[in-house]
Design a protein around this motif. Sequence first.
Motif, PDB file in Angstrom:
ATOM      1  N   VAL A  75       0.834  -1.210   0.000  1.00 28.15           N
ATOM      2  CA  VAL A  75       0.000   0.000   0.000  1.00 28.15           C
ATOM      3  C   VAL A  75       0.872   1.264   0.000  1.00 28.15           C
ATOM      4  O   VAL A  75       0.516   2.265  -0.631  1.00 28.15           O
ATOM      5  CB  VAL A  75      -0.976  -0.008   1.201  1.00 28.15           C
ATOM      6  CG1 VAL A  75      -1.636   1.332   1.393  1.00 28.15           C
ATOM      7  CG2 VAL A  75      -2.030  -1.092   1.018  1.00 28.15           C
ATOM      8  N   THR A  78       2.087   3.420  -3.464  1.00 26.49           N
ATOM      9  CA  THR A  78       0.725   3.743  -3.877  1.00 26.49           C
ATOM     10  C   THR A  78       0.446   3.532  -5.364  1.00 26.49           C
ATOM     11  O   THR A  78      -0.576   2.969  -5.723  1.00 26.49           O
ATOM     12  CB  THR A  78       0.367   5.190  -3.490  1.00 26.49           C
ATOM     13  OG1 THR A  78       1.311   6.079  -4.079  1.00 26.49           O
ATOM     14  CG2 THR A  78       0.358   5.356  -1.982  1.00 26.49           C
ATOM     15  N   ALA A  82      -2.087   0.715  -6.644  1.00 23.92           N
ATOM     16  CA  ALA A  82      -3.292   1.116  -7.385  1.00 23.92           C
ATOM     17  C   ALA A  82      -3.307   0.484  -8.775  1.00 23.92           C
ATOM     18  O   ALA A  82      -4.344  -0.033  -9.213  1.00 23.92           O
ATOM     19  CB  ALA A  82      -3.373   2.636  -7.477  1.00 23.92           C
ATOM     20  N   CYS A  85      -4.159  -3.268  -8.453  1.00 30.11           N
ATOM     21  CA  CYS A  85      -5.580  -3.500  -8.165  1.00 30.11           C
ATOM     22  C   CYS A  85      -6.438  -3.313  -9.413  1.00 30.11           C
ATOM     23  O   CYS A  85      -7.294  -4.147  -9.727  1.00 30.11           O
ATOM     24  CB  CYS A  85      -6.061  -2.563  -7.055  1.00 30.11           C
ATOM     25  SG  CYS A  85      -5.473  -2.998  -5.416  1.00 30.11           S
ATOM     26  N   LYS A  91     -10.736  -2.844  -9.924  1.00 27.37           N
ATOM     27  CA  LYS A  91     -11.163  -1.947  -8.847  1.00 27.37           C
ATOM     28  C   LYS A  91     -10.049  -1.848  -7.821  1.00 27.37           C
ATOM     29  O   LYS A  91      -9.140  -2.684  -7.782  1.00 27.37           O
ATOM     30  CB  LYS A  91     -12.441  -2.440  -8.179  1.00 27.37           C
ATOM     31  CG  LYS A  91     -12.277  -3.779  -7.468  1.00 27.37           C
ATOM     32  CD  LYS A  91     -13.583  -4.252  -6.864  1.00 27.37           C
ATOM     33  CE  LYS A  91     -13.402  -5.582  -6.147  1.00 27.37           C
ATOM     34  NZ  LYS A  91     -14.650  -6.064  -5.560  1.00 27.37           N
ATOM     35  N   PHE A  92     -10.136  -0.848  -6.964  1.00 27.22           N
ATOM     36  CA  PHE A  92      -9.167  -0.643  -5.907  1.00 27.22           C
ATOM     37  C   PHE A  92      -9.603  -1.429  -4.675  1.00 27.22           C
ATOM     38  O   PHE A  92     -10.769  -1.389  -4.288  1.00 27.22           O
ATOM     39  CB  PHE A  92      -9.072   0.855  -5.570  1.00 27.22           C
ATOM     40  CG  PHE A  92      -7.938   1.197  -4.660  1.00 27.22           C
ATOM     41  CD1 PHE A  92      -6.652   1.331  -5.158  1.00 27.22           C
ATOM     42  CD2 PHE A  92      -8.152   1.393  -3.306  1.00 27.22           C
ATOM     43  CE1 PHE A  92      -5.586   1.657  -4.316  1.00 27.22           C
ATOM     44  CE2 PHE A  92      -7.099   1.719  -2.461  1.00 27.22           C
ATOM     45  CZ  PHE A  92      -5.817   1.853  -2.969  1.00 27.22           C
ATOM     46  N   HIS A  94      -9.344  -1.493  -0.924  1.00 31.80           N
ATOM     47  CA  HIS A  94      -8.972  -0.585   0.157  1.00 31.80           C
ATOM     48  C   HIS A  94      -8.487  -1.338   1.389  1.00 31.80           C
ATOM     49  O   HIS A  94      -8.977  -2.417   1.708  1.00 31.80           O
ATOM     50  CB  HIS A  94     -10.163   0.290   0.553  1.00 31.80           C
ATOM     51  CG  HIS A  94     -10.541   1.251  -0.503  1.00 31.80           C
ATOM     52  ND1 HIS A  94      -9.936   2.481  -0.632  1.00 31.80           N
ATOM     53  CD2 HIS A  94     -11.448   1.167  -1.506  1.00 31.80           C
ATOM     54  CE1 HIS A  94     -10.462   3.119  -1.663  1.00 31.80           C
ATOM     55  NE2 HIS A  94     -11.378   2.339  -2.206  1.00 31.80           N
ATOM     56  N   HIS A  95      -7.552  -0.728   2.066  1.00 30.28           N
ATOM     57  CA  HIS A  95      -7.100  -1.219   3.371  1.00 30.28           C
ATOM     58  C   HIS A  95      -7.873  -0.402   4.394  1.00 30.28           C
ATOM     59  O   HIS A  95      -7.616   0.781   4.569  1.00 30.28           O
ATOM     60  CB  HIS A  95      -5.589  -0.991   3.517  1.00 30.28           C
ATOM     61  CG  HIS A  95      -5.028  -1.576   4.769  1.00 30.28           C
ATOM     62  ND1 HIS A  95      -5.351  -1.113   6.021  1.00 30.28           N
ATOM     63  CD2 HIS A  95      -4.156  -2.589   4.968  1.00 30.28           C
ATOM     64  CE1 HIS A  95      -4.704  -1.812   6.928  1.00 30.28           C
ATOM     65  NE2 HIS A  95      -3.971  -2.719   6.313  1.00 30.28           N
ATOM     66  N   GLN A  96      -8.833  -1.039   5.050  1.00 25.86           N
ATOM     67  CA  GLN A  96      -9.696  -0.335   5.995  1.00 25.86           C
ATOM     68  C   GLN A  96      -9.689  -1.035   7.345  1.00 25.86           C
ATOM     69  O   GLN A  96     -10.583  -1.817   7.649  1.00 25.86           O
ATOM     70  CB  GLN A  96     -11.124  -0.257   5.465  1.00 25.86           C
ATOM     71  CG  GLN A  96     -11.236   0.545   4.185  1.00 25.86           C
ATOM     72  CD  GLN A  96     -12.655   0.567   3.667  1.00 25.86           C
ATOM     73  OE1 GLN A  96     -13.308  -0.451   3.553  1.00 25.86           O
ATOM     74  NE2 GLN A  96     -13.123   1.756   3.340  1.00 25.86           N
TER      75      GLN A  96
END
Length: 158
Positions: A75, A78, A82, A85, A91-92, A94-96
């Motif tokens: 991540v 970047t 990106a 992905c 699609k991206f 996400h790291h959430q």
Amino acid sequence: MTIVDERPAVDAGTLVSAELRDTLAADVRAKYDHITADMARRGVGQMLAFVAASAASAKPLSPSPLVDDFWHAFVLRTKAYADFCHEAFGKFVHHQPGFLDRQEHGGGKGLRARTVEAIHAAGYLLDPEFWPELDIADCSQCHANCHNSPKHATDKAD
């Protein structure tokens, strides 16, 4: 008669170029000196298997703490992350980080078991060394409202 076509599991590390895999492995090794070159190479593969399974899953998945370290390394790059992905999944991913409802997602063991099942179902190799807490953990990820987490609500008498 039913014929089951069992395809061998794939090393998800092949989802990226050898150069990017080596770069990510080197990034992790620079931060954690106990990680060997072989472990770093395998760790990149486990992280990519996790990200690929997450991209395909309708439900949230959770990396092990070790796999999460590899995900952070990716991540932080970047543009490469990106691009990967979008090229691999359209699609991206996400790291959430955050707390997931225990009732809805089955707690840490249930969530991690779902993650491992999703990686297996996606056809990727699973390296048990990167998922050790399946036998011991009952959490979803570090600092996710654990008793010693900075986010944990405590009763404080004023």
